[in-house]
Design a protein around this motif. Structure first.
Motif, PDB file in Angstrom:
ATOM      1  N   ILE A  25      -0.083  -6.244   2.985  1.00 24.42           N
ATOM      2  CA  ILE A  25       0.262  -4.991   2.301  1.00 24.42           C
ATOM      3  C   ILE A  25       1.172  -4.123   3.164  1.00 24.42           C
ATOM      4  O   ILE A  25       1.827  -3.211   2.656  1.00 24.42           O
ATOM      5  CB  ILE A  25      -0.990  -4.180   1.877  1.00 24.42           C
ATOM      6  N   GLY A  26       1.225  -4.423   4.450  1.00 26.26           N
ATOM      7  CA  GLY A  26       2.096  -3.664   5.342  1.00 26.26           C
ATOM      8  C   GLY A  26       3.479  -4.253   5.482  1.00 26.26           C
ATOM      9  O   GLY A  26       4.360  -3.648   6.107  1.00 26.26           O
ATOM     10  N   GLU A  27       3.712  -5.437   4.876  1.00 25.72           N
ATOM     11  CA  GLU A  27       5.011  -6.094   4.998  1.00 25.72           C
ATOM     12  C   GLU A  27       6.066  -5.378   4.159  1.00 25.72           C
ATOM     13  O   GLU A  27       5.827  -4.978   3.032  1.00 25.72           O
ATOM     14  CB  GLU A  27       4.931  -7.559   4.545  1.00 25.72           C
ATOM     15  N   GLU A  28       7.244  -5.268   4.709  1.00 29.65           N
ATOM     16  CA  GLU A  28       8.362  -4.619   4.039  1.00 29.65           C
ATOM     17  C   GLU A  28       8.783  -5.425   2.816  1.00 29.65           C
ATOM     18  O   GLU A  28       9.174  -6.575   2.907  1.00 29.65           O
ATOM     19  CB  GLU A  28       9.523  -4.533   5.029  1.00 29.65           C
ATOM     20  N   GLY A  29       8.670  -4.820   1.628  1.00 26.67           N
ATOM     21  CA  GLY A  29       9.090  -5.471   0.396  1.00 26.67           C
ATOM     22  C   GLY A  29       8.166  -6.558  -0.109  1.00 26.67           C
ATOM     23  O   GLY A  29       8.471  -7.210  -1.111  1.00 26.67           O
ATOM     24  N   GLY A  30       7.039  -6.790   0.548  1.00 26.48           N
ATOM     25  CA  GLY A  30       6.151  -7.888   0.178  1.00 26.48           C
ATOM     26  C   GLY A  30       5.071  -7.479  -0.806  1.00 26.48           C
ATOM     27  O   GLY A  30       4.966  -6.338  -1.238  1.00 26.48           O
ATOM     28  N   GLY A  31       4.229  -8.448  -1.155  1.00 23.54           N
ATOM     29  CA  GLY A  31       3.102  -8.206  -2.047  1.00 23.54           C
ATOM     30  C   GLY A  31       1.897  -8.984  -1.560  1.00 23.54           C
ATOM     31  O   GLY A  31       2.027 -10.128  -1.125  1.00 23.54           O
ATOM     32  N   ALA A  32       0.739  -8.368  -1.619  1.00 20.75           N
ATOM     33  CA  ALA A  32      -0.489  -9.002  -1.143  1.00 20.75           C
ATOM     34  C   ALA A  32      -1.262  -9.618  -2.315  1.00 20.75           C
ATOM     35  O   ALA A  32      -1.094  -9.228  -3.477  1.00 20.75           O
ATOM     36  CB  ALA A  32      -1.377  -7.976  -0.426  1.00 20.75           C
TER      37      ALA A  32
END
Length: 384
Positions: free
Chosen positions: A182-189
């Motif tokens: 959830i902290g990744e830039e542009g990502g999705g968990a």
């Protein structure tokens, strides 16, 4: 696995007794601890409802016996609700051996920051705790399910997760990994889905499918087949079954076991447009055929391989389109791949990624290789 958990709890008892015997100044007596096995988090109006399953070890003449009891309490914040449980349990909760965290749909849709902040900050909570999202109305319902062969339901769910994590029916997600995603830039968990199914007149928890997050909010669900498509793209499929239906004129159903799976995802910038190229290589063995036709020839095996490739390619493309258009969350980690492979281009597009991602072109290629036909080298023959 049952024996493993019993040995683990027996170890807790022995360590506690040793601490008492040595007279350590910081010891905690066993009867002063409420050992938490799992927790469910619900949101009711503006309050959090916390439900914990507490292990109750009993020393008897024939050995250790383990039972569990549920305690629940509401609070204006997660930590407030946890502290209020002490009023019912009479003991401070001990979190170092908690195995699962189950979150309700309502709490997940409103956002997990309050929950994750506490579990990520508390020194006793371990990062390898599994995180699941309840598909029932509440998360508490899951902890009230039938225990089957187990004395402690949280350990039962943990053992199912361990036993099936290589079957690609759900994303095996531990707390530390979820926090990273959830902290990744542009990502999705993503998190594992859990629900109740009928069992001997009651209901027992079952894990399957995945909950999709955009930021810290739940935005949608994938079933177990769609989840496997997602895991293929993320190169996280290690085993399981591929069932291909309606093959050939006989409408044959073929079940194949995955021996090996490798995925490579590469971004390509062509004709002024970005495209993700997804190449999946599969090695499989035939586990079951629903026909008497002999497919165990070079021509027959090639036919099954081609049919598998064609069907899986369309299936995976459909899952990508669904996630892009309906949920808009990059659970495939395309953004991270672009950032790694094309850092300069990522810097140019990252601010607009949420707008660009739903229309991102993808190209899926599946290469299937059948390497085994199990013990039988021919189809079942049925006489007239």
């Amino acid at each position: 696995m049952i024996g493993k958990n019993k040995c683990f709890l027996a170890g807790i008892i022995l360590m506690s007794l040793c601490t008492v015997a040595t007279g350590c100044w910081s010891y905690k007596e066993l009867d002063e601890m409420a050992i938490v096995a799992g927790m469910a988090v619900d949101k009711v109006d503006d309050k959090f409802l916390l439900t914990v399953e507490v292990v109750s070890p009993q020393l008897e003449a024939e050995g250790a016996k383990f039972e569990s009891v549920l305690f629940d309490s509401a609070g204006r914040a997660v930590f407030d609700g946890i502290r209020n449980i002490i009023r019912k349990s009479g003991k401070k909760l001990f979190w170092s051996h908690a195995k699962i965290l189950i979150i309700s749909k309502t709490a997940a849709e409103e956002g997990l920051v309050p929950v994750l902040d506490w579990v990520g900050r508390d020194v006793e909570v371990r990062g390898d705790m599994w995180i699941l999202v309840s598909e029932e109305e509440t998360a508490q319902e899951i902890l009230k399910g039938e225990k089957g062969l187990y004395d402690i339901l949280s350990f039962q769910i943990q053992d199912v997760l361990w036993a099936e994590e290589h079957l690609a029916r759900f994303p095996p997600m531990e707390l530390w990994e979820f926090l990273n995603d959830i902290g990744e830039e542009g990502g999705g968990a993503v998190a594992t889905g859990v629900y109740l199914v009928p069992h001997n007149g009651g209901k027992i928890p079952q894990v399957s499918g995945s909950a999709l997050f955009k930021g810290a909010r739940l935005v949608g669900w994938l079933d177990d087949i769609e989840t496997r498509d997602m895991l293929w793209i993320r190169d996280e499929v290690q085993g399981g079954l591929v069932i291909v239906e309606e093959v050939g004129k006989e409408q044959t159903k073929v079940s194949m076991e995955i021996f090996n799976s490798r995925t490579k995802v590469k971004p390509a910038y062509e004709d002024g447009k970005l495209r993700m190229k997804i190449n999946i290589d599969l090695e499989m063995g035939i586990a079951e055929l629903s026909t008497t036709k002999d497919y165990f020839t070079e021509e027959g095996i090639t036919f099954l391989e081609n049919a598998t490739e064609r069907i899986l390619q369309e299936q995976i493309k459909g899952t990508i389109r669904k996630v892009q258009r309906e949920y808009g969350t990059d659970v495939f980690k395309f953004g991270q791949t672009i950032k790694r492979e094309m850092p300069d281009r990522w810097r140019q597009m990252k601010e607009d990624w949420n707008d660009l991602y739903p229309g991102l072109d993808t190209e899926v290629n599946v290469k299937a290789k059948i390497k085994s036909t199990a013990l039988m080298g021919k189809s079942i023959q049925v006489g007239e």
